[in-house]
Design a protein around this motif. Structure first.
Motif, mmCIF file in Angstrom:
data_model
loop_
_atom_site.group_PDB
_atom_site.id
_atom_site.type_symbol
_atom_site.label_atom_id
_atom_site.label_comp_id
_atom_site.label_asym_id
_atom_site.label_seq_id
_atom_site.Cartn_x
_atom_site.Cartn_y
_atom_site.Cartn_z
ATOM 1 N N ASP A 142 -3.707 37.114 41.571
ATOM 2 C CA ASP A 142 -4.416 38.372 41.320
ATOM 3 C C ASP A 142 -3.943 39.088 40.071
ATOM 4 O O ASP A 142 -4.091 40.303 39.965
ATOM 5 C CB ASP A 142 -4.270 39.347 42.508
ATOM 6 C CG ASP A 142 -5.129 38.889 43.662
ATOM 7 O OD1 ASP A 142 -6.086 38.133 43.404
ATOM 8 O OD2 ASP A 142 -4.839 39.279 44.806
ATOM 9 N N THR A 143 -3.329 38.391 39.161
ATOM 10 C CA THR A 143 -2.890 39.054 37.938
ATOM 11 C C THR A 143 -2.782 38.028 36.818
ATOM 12 O O THR A 143 -3.153 36.873 36.993
ATOM 13 C CB THR A 143 -1.544 39.778 38.165
ATOM 14 O OG1 THR A 143 -1.235 40.519 37.002
ATOM 15 C CG2 THR A 143 -0.430 38.792 38.437
ATOM 16 N N VAL A 144 -2.287 38.497 35.684
ATOM 17 C CA VAL A 144 -2.069 37.586 34.573
ATOM 18 C C VAL A 144 -0.588 37.241 34.542
ATOM 19 O O VAL A 144 0.251 38.126 34.479
ATOM 20 C CB VAL A 144 -2.466 38.245 33.238
ATOM 21 C CG1 VAL A 144 -2.197 37.313 32.078
ATOM 22 C CG2 VAL A 144 -3.924 38.635 33.277
ATOM 23 N N GLU A 178 -2.299 51.688 39.747
ATOM 24 C CA GLU A 178 -2.810 50.328 39.656
ATOM 25 C C GLU A 178 -4.079 50.169 40.496
ATOM 26 O O GLU A 178 -5.057 49.576 40.091
ATOM 27 C CB GLU A 178 -1.732 49.340 40.092
ATOM 28 C CG GLU A 178 -0.619 49.255 39.059
ATOM 29 C CD GLU A 178 0.588 48.533 39.598
ATOM 30 O OE1 GLU A 178 0.670 47.319 39.418
ATOM 31 O OE2 GLU A 178 1.450 49.185 40.223
ATOM 32 N N ASN A 196 6.395 36.755 33.365
ATOM 33 C CA ASN A 196 5.895 38.114 33.570
ATOM 34 C C ASN A 196 4.585 38.049 34.344
ATOM 35 O O ASN A 196 3.585 37.581 33.838
ATOM 36 C CB ASN A 196 5.679 38.762 32.198
ATOM 37 C CG ASN A 196 5.177 40.188 32.302
ATOM 38 O OD1 ASN A 196 4.833 40.665 33.399
ATOM 39 N ND2 ASN A 196 5.126 40.860 31.172
ATOM 40 N N ARG A 255 4.211 30.343 24.297
ATOM 41 C CA ARG A 255 3.677 31.326 25.217
ATOM 42 C C ARG A 255 2.393 30.787 25.816
ATOM 43 O O ARG A 255 1.600 30.141 25.145
ATOM 44 C CB ARG A 255 3.373 32.603 24.451
ATOM 45 C CG ARG A 255 2.542 33.560 25.235
ATOM 46 C CD ARG A 255 2.011 34.636 24.321
ATOM 47 N NE ARG A 255 1.978 35.861 25.064
ATOM 48 C CZ ARG A 255 1.934 37.059 24.520
ATOM 49 N NH1 ARG A 255 1.961 37.190 23.226
ATOM 50 N NH2 ARG A 255 1.868 38.117 25.269
ATOM 51 N N ASP A 256 2.210 31.056 27.102
ATOM 52 C CA ASP A 256 0.944 30.708 27.720
ATOM 53 C C ASP A 256 0.702 31.702 28.846
ATOM 54 O O ASP A 256 1.643 32.242 29.422
ATOM 55 C CB ASP A 256 0.981 29.282 28.264
ATOM 56 C CG ASP A 256 -0.427 28.697 28.351
ATOM 57 O OD1 ASP A 256 -1.401 29.443 28.090
ATOM 58 O OD2 ASP A 256 -0.551 27.506 28.677
ATOM 59 N N SER A 257 -0.569 31.972 29.130
ATOM 60 C CA SER A 257 -0.841 32.849 30.257
ATOM 61 C C SER A 257 -1.870 32.206 31.161
ATOM 62 O O SER A 257 -2.606 31.316 30.764
ATOM 63 C CB SER A 257 -1.307 34.221 29.787
ATOM 64 O OG SER A 257 -2.010 34.113 28.586
ATOM 65 N N GLY A 271 2.071 40.278 35.529
ATOM 66 C CA GLY A 271 1.442 41.593 35.534
ATOM 67 C C GLY A 271 2.444 42.731 35.599
ATOM 68 O O GLY A 271 2.218 43.719 36.307
ATOM 69 N N GLY A 272 3.547 42.624 34.892
ATOM 70 C CA GLY A 272 4.498 43.720 34.838
ATOM 71 C C GLY A 272 5.699 43.555 35.752
ATOM 72 O O GLY A 272 6.671 44.283 35.638
ATOM 73 N N LEU A 299 -4.369 33.143 34.801
ATOM 74 C CA LEU A 299 -4.831 34.116 35.795
ATOM 75 C C LEU A 299 -4.517 33.556 37.166
ATOM 76 O O LEU A 299 -5.133 32.597 37.604
ATOM 77 C CB LEU A 299 -6.338 34.350 35.670
ATOM 78 C CG LEU A 299 -6.831 35.074 34.428
ATOM 79 C CD1 LEU A 299 -8.337 35.233 34.477
ATOM 80 C CD2 LEU A 299 -6.179 36.432 34.306
ATOM 81 N N MET A 329 8.615 41.106 36.326
ATOM 82 C CA MET A 329 9.075 40.002 35.487
ATOM 83 C C MET A 329 10.508 39.616 35.756
ATOM 84 O O MET A 329 11.321 40.416 36.213
ATOM 85 C CB MET A 329 8.919 40.383 34.021
ATOM 86 C CG MET A 329 9.812 41.514 33.614
ATOM 87 S SD MET A 329 9.281 42.239 32.079
ATOM 88 C CE MET A 329 8.032 43.372 32.638
ATOM 89 N N ASP A 367 2.298 35.613 32.442
ATOM 90 C CA ASP A 367 2.652 35.204 31.084
ATOM 91 C C ASP A 367 3.989 34.489 31.134
ATOM 92 O O ASP A 367 4.931 35.017 31.719
ATOM 93 C CB ASP A 367 2.876 36.459 30.214
ATOM 94 C CG ASP A 367 1.686 36.761 29.352
ATOM 95 O OD1 ASP A 367 0.975 35.815 28.983
ATOM 96 O OD2 ASP A 367 1.480 37.952 29.040
ATOM 97 N N ILE A 390 10.831 34.540 29.552
ATOM 98 C CA ILE A 390 10.308 35.622 30.382
ATOM 99 C C ILE A 390 9.178 35.064 31.222
ATOM 100 O O ILE A 390 8.280 34.408 30.697
ATOM 101 C CB ILE A 390 9.741 36.773 29.524
ATOM 102 C CG1 ILE A 390 10.814 37.360 28.618
ATOM 103 C CG2 ILE A 390 9.156 37.858 30.406
ATOM 104 C CD1 ILE A 390 10.293 38.498 27.753
#
Lengths: 325, 171, 124
Positions: free
Chosen positions: A40-42, A234, A186, A33-35, A188-189, A37, A191, A44, A184
């Motif tokens: 404008d979001t994260v 949001e 993803n 797993r890595d994330s 910021g929601g 920025l 995905m 994943d 996955i």
């Protein structure tokens, strides 16, 4: 002793059969797993794979492909004329093509030309809705049909959401092409889900409670698809007792009021994001009919009152409710 | 007799490798975790031929098994290697010294549990860098007891058979 | 000849088995309470700060634009202040769910609560 001489060849044969079976049936591998920025979001990336180096480099290339696409859109906006769109790089053209299909699928409720109105809105604290005059002027430049009718004129397209979805799809394809079957991406929601969980079960995706984002209202069990949610929580501000959020109705240039959130399951993240926006604007009645008519698309509407929830038939037995606390 | 011992050793090692590879294909809730049925062959080697032979069978099993699985020198391999050697050490000791006599089953239980405990500890402290081992350790100890009884029982039957054979050959 | 009875369960075996089961159950039941989740704060330069979520603390983290102020209290965490234009991170309020996160994208700071939520992802 005789049967011992018999056992040795048997053991060898069993070993060979096991190896042959194994080469076809590789085990599920390890979790990475890595994330990052970005957009404008994260973003994943979760994936299951064998070999540390492989997985790490695949995740990195996924991020790089997202960054490339992100660099083409400035704050999710692109200024382009209908005839001039061919001069843009392939991802931009691809996003515009998808925007056009989404416009048609949602009966115009998803309209990228809303850009000339959405840039008038500022969703920081203490801001106000735009003045009616400027809103009116902005609305003159809203409508994909208008854009097609005046092919030489530049329009401001708001493609932030679907461009994000498109980048997620591209990143997911990068992982798939590298041979990863469970992953996955993803953003910021929004995905894209590749395959199933490595244990063979479907992915379990939780849906936030729009008014209490720390709580979850339920979850869906889905596989090999994309999920996106448009929610009115949001970006928003309060002004003179009114609540103003960032999902604008292209007809009025004002926030759409019929839903708190719409979650869409669709084949790609780009389509899921565009449909979530469009269905949010259409609302739980018209939007529901549109969602039901589309193949491989499911939707979950949470009404503006926050109490009612409506699911398309295909998702009903894959939805689980969670008691709120 | 030496040739026969070698042949038996080869058979034990071969069987151990086969089971080891087979186990890796079974679904497992935790990556790298395996049931540990291939320990049967190591236990048999320990009881019939002695500690030194058990160590050889185990080394062949872990090296060849992981080589065949294509994960030689992976974390899973290192866990398996250290875990199994600690287990053999403890089993060797238990077989020789304990006051209330242990049968193969009890020794096998201790072996399976010490193998699991070693692996969980290494995993927790070195790889996961987490100190939350209590529940995980408990689960793996219980699993170890269960698997240990089963492998112990099977091993015991084989040990009996081989001992009987040896007696009849000597007699 | 004594080894021929290898299959037979001895008293020693039973003692070992029950002792091990006892230890296993004790570890499993006695400390099922997981150690407290951690708040993991990552800033742009990949510098990572970890704080137990049970602590009461306000910390300042240097980001791209300036200092973000993050508060940890009562098993929750939030952005108190951040030099970003829209303050989306502050609007998110408190979070307390394992696996959940808040980001201040303009300032390049990610706050995540360690642990698994039991879900593969959360939307949005």
């Amino acid at each position: 002793m005789k049967n011992l001489h018999f056992v040795l060849p048997v053991a060898i044969v069993v070993t060979l059969i096991s190896i042959a079976f194994l080469s076809k049936h590789r085990s599920q591998g390890e979790f990475y797993r890595d994330s990052c920025l970005i957009m404008d979001t994260v973003v994943d990336v979760n994936l299951w794979g064998k070999g540390d180096l492989d997985a790490r480099s695949a995740i990195d290339s996924a991020f790089v492909s997202i960054a490339k696409i992100d660099s083409l859109f400035k704050e999710g906006m692109v200024r382009v004329s209908w005839s001039g769109r061919e001069h843009h790089p392939i991802p931009t053209r691809e996003v515009l093509r998808l925007a056009d299909s989404l416009y048609r699928l949602t009966l115009g409720a998803f309209d990228p030309t809303i850009g000339s109105v959405s840039r008038l809105w500022d969703f920081s604290d203490g801001s106000q809705p735009p003045q009616p005059d400027s809103l009116k002027a902005g609305l003159r430049m809203v409508g994909l049909e208008k854009m097609k009718n005046v092919p030489g004129k530049d329009f401001i397209l708001d493609v932030g959401g679907i461009a994000k979805g498109y980048a997620i799809d591209v990143a997911a394809e990068v992982l798939r092409n590298r041979g990863f079957e469970s992953a996955i991406v993803n953003g910021g929601g929004d995905m894209r889900l590749l395959g199933k969980r490595p244990d063979g079960k479907p992915w379990r995706i939780a849906i936030r409670d729009p008014r209490h984002p720390g709580n979850l209202i339920g979850y869906i069990d889905v596989e090999d698809c994309a999920v996106a949610t448009s929610g009115d929580y949001e970006r928003f501000f309060f002004y003179e007792g009114g609540r103003y959020h960032h999902i604008l109705d292209p007809k009025t240039g004002m926030p759409a009021v019929q839903c708190q959130s719409v979650t869409v399951v669709a084949p790609t993240a780009c389509i899921a994001d565009g449909l979530a926006t469009g269905l949010f604007v259409l609302g739980p009645r018209k939007g529901f009919d549109v969602a039901k008519s589309l193949e491989n698309v499911e939707a979950i509407f949470i009404y503006a009152d926050g109490d009612s929830i409506r699911l398309t038939p295909g998702i009903q037995n894959r939805f689980g409710e969670l008691a709120s606390n | 007799m030496k040739g026969r011992t070698l042949a038996k050793m080869g058979m034990l090692a071969g069987g151990a490798v086969a089971l080891y590879v087979f186990e890796a294909m079974l679904p497992s809730p935790v990556p790298w975790a395996r049931i540990g049925l291939s320990n049967i062959f190591v236990i048999v080697a320990l009881f019939v031929f002695g500690l030194r032979y058990a160590l050889v069978v185990n080394l062949v099993r872990v090296l060849a098994g992981n080589l065949l699985l294509g994960i030689l020198l992976s974390p899973g391999f290192l866990l398996s290697l250290t875990g199994s050697f600690v287990a053999i050490g403890i089993m060797g000791l238990m077989r020789l010294t304990l006051v209330p006599p242990l049968s193969v089953i009890g020794v096998s239980c201790l072996g399976a549990v010490s193998n699991n405990v070693t692996q969980v500890c290494i995993f927790a402290f070195l790889l996961a860098r987490s100190l939350l081992v209590g529940p995980m350790l408990g689960t793996f100890i219980l699993l170890g007891v269960g698997v240990g009884v089963v492998t112990g029982f099977v091993s015991a039957r084989i040990v009996d058979k081989l001992q009987l054979e040896r007696q009849s050959l000597l007699g | 000849m004594e080894n021929l009875q290898a299959t037979k369960l001895t008293l020693g075996d039973l003692i070992v088995i029950f002792a091990l089961i006892g230890i296993g159950l004790n570890l499993l039941m006695g400390r099922t309470q997981a150690s407290p989740a951690q708040v993991i704060i990552t800033s742009t330069d990949r510098q990572i700060t970890r704080i137990d979520i049970t602590e009461e603390r306000i910390i300042e983290v240097e980001g791209k634009l300036g200092k973000s102020v993050i508060e940890v209290a009562d098993g929750k965490v939030r952005f108190v202040n951040s030099p970003c234009p829209h303050h989306l991170c502050m609007k998110r309020g408190w979070i307390d769910m394992p696996g959940d996160w808040i980001a201040c994208v303009p300032n390049g700071i990610l706050v995540r609560i360690s642990g698994e939520s039991g879900f593969d992802a959360v939307t949005p």
